[in-house]
Write a protein that holds these residues in place. Structure first.
Motif, mmCIF file in Angstrom:
data_model
loop_
_atom_site.group_PDB
_atom_site.id
_atom_site.type_symbol
_atom_site.label_atom_id
_atom_site.label_comp_id
_atom_site.label_asym_id
_atom_site.label_seq_id
_atom_site.Cartn_x
_atom_site.Cartn_y
_atom_site.Cartn_z
ATOM 1 N N GLU A 79 0.953 -1.185 0.016
ATOM 2 C CA GLU A 79 0.049 -0.013 -0.001
ATOM 3 C C GLU A 79 0.835 1.170 -0.185
ATOM 4 O O GLU A 79 1.970 1.341 0.507
ATOM 5 C CB GLU A 79 -1.104 0.005 1.315
ATOM 6 C CG GLU A 79 -1.872 -1.225 1.240
ATOM 7 C CD GLU A 79 -2.870 -1.146 2.387
ATOM 8 O OE1 GLU A 79 -3.568 -0.053 2.441
ATOM 9 O OE2 GLU A 79 -3.028 -2.035 3.270
ATOM 10 N N THR A 80 0.372 2.361 -0.530
ATOM 11 C CA THR A 80 1.104 3.554 -0.627
ATOM 12 C C THR A 80 0.121 4.810 -0.322
ATOM 13 O O THR A 80 -0.947 4.753 -0.747
ATOM 14 C CB THR A 80 1.613 3.466 -2.081
ATOM 15 O OG1 THR A 80 2.398 2.527 -2.434
ATOM 16 C CG2 THR A 80 2.537 4.871 -2.249
ATOM 17 N N ARG A 81 1.011 5.556 0.182
ATOM 18 C CA ARG A 81 0.194 6.954 0.564
ATOM 19 C C ARG A 81 1.100 8.044 0.236
ATOM 20 O O ARG A 81 2.365 8.090 0.596
ATOM 21 C CB ARG A 81 -0.197 7.114 1.900
ATOM 22 C CG ARG A 81 -1.331 8.225 2.165
ATOM 23 C CD ARG A 81 -1.657 8.394 3.506
ATOM 24 N NE ARG A 81 -2.371 7.092 4.318
ATOM 25 C CZ ARG A 81 -2.535 7.175 5.312
ATOM 26 N NH1 ARG A 81 -2.232 8.007 6.343
ATOM 27 N NH2 ARG A 81 -3.049 5.890 5.889
ATOM 28 N N LYS A 161 3.949 -2.808 3.765
ATOM 29 C CA LYS A 161 3.302 -4.253 3.454
ATOM 30 C C LYS A 161 3.305 -5.049 4.646
ATOM 31 O O LYS A 161 4.316 -4.806 5.581
ATOM 32 C CB LYS A 161 4.036 -4.891 2.409
ATOM 33 C CG LYS A 161 3.751 -6.412 2.163
ATOM 34 C CD LYS A 161 4.548 -6.838 0.892
ATOM 35 C CE LYS A 161 4.352 -8.307 0.927
ATOM 36 N NZ LYS A 161 3.094 -8.781 0.901
#
Length: 163
Positions: A79-81, A161
């Motif tokens: 996941e990325t923000r 992750k």
């Protein structure tokens, strides 16, 4: 007696040279960690400094072997923000750590490309995240061995992750 004195003097000089070399290396390492190290000390935070190599094994088993980097884009479940500055990165990392650790739990702060890492409590990171990220702005990893999650912040995003 003269040659014996020369050998003793030579040994003394070698020991002094080794001491000065080690002292200078320690000063250089400390300087590279400033101002974060002084902030942690002055606040009385609980932490340990590790030189890279002897620190606890921090990278999760899901990182493919043979890579000199983590292929984030090729791994499932990443996941990325996006972030645009250090305060935003610090806030995202605080939130992600809070989901994984209690305030008194220890984790590793591993700045990429530096010769050191810090084992510290989550509550200490919560208070000093921006100072730590200032020292490691390029890229920093946060991990809690033996947990199989990894957080990574760089100048534009936070990636993570869970294993």
């Amino acid at each position: 007696m003269g040659p014996k004195m020369d050998a003793a003097r030579r040994k003394q000089l070698e020991e002094r040279r080794r001491f000065m070399h080690e002292r200078n290396a320690a000063r250089a390492q400390r300087q590279a960690m400033e101002p974060a190290l002084s902030a942690l000390e002055q606040a009385g935070e609980t932490f340990r400094v590790y030189r890279l190599g002897p620190e606890p094994h921090w990278n999760p088993r899901w990182i493919p072997s043979g890579y000199s980097y983590i292929p984030w884009h090729d791994l499932p479940g990443v996941e990325t923000r996006k972030v645009n500055d250090r305060p935003a990165m610090a806030e995202v990392l605080r939130e992600l750590l809070a989901e994984r650790l209690k305030p008194e739990d220890e984790f590793l702060f591993v700045p990429a490309g530096k010769g050191w890492s810090i084992g510290m409590l989550r509550e200490g990171f919560d208070r000093h995240a921006e100072a730590l990220l200032d020292v490691a702005w390029d890229n920093a990893y946060l991990a809690a061995p033996p947990a199989q999650w990894l957080l990574c912040g760089d100048w534009s995003r936070v990636m993570w992750k869970d294993g």
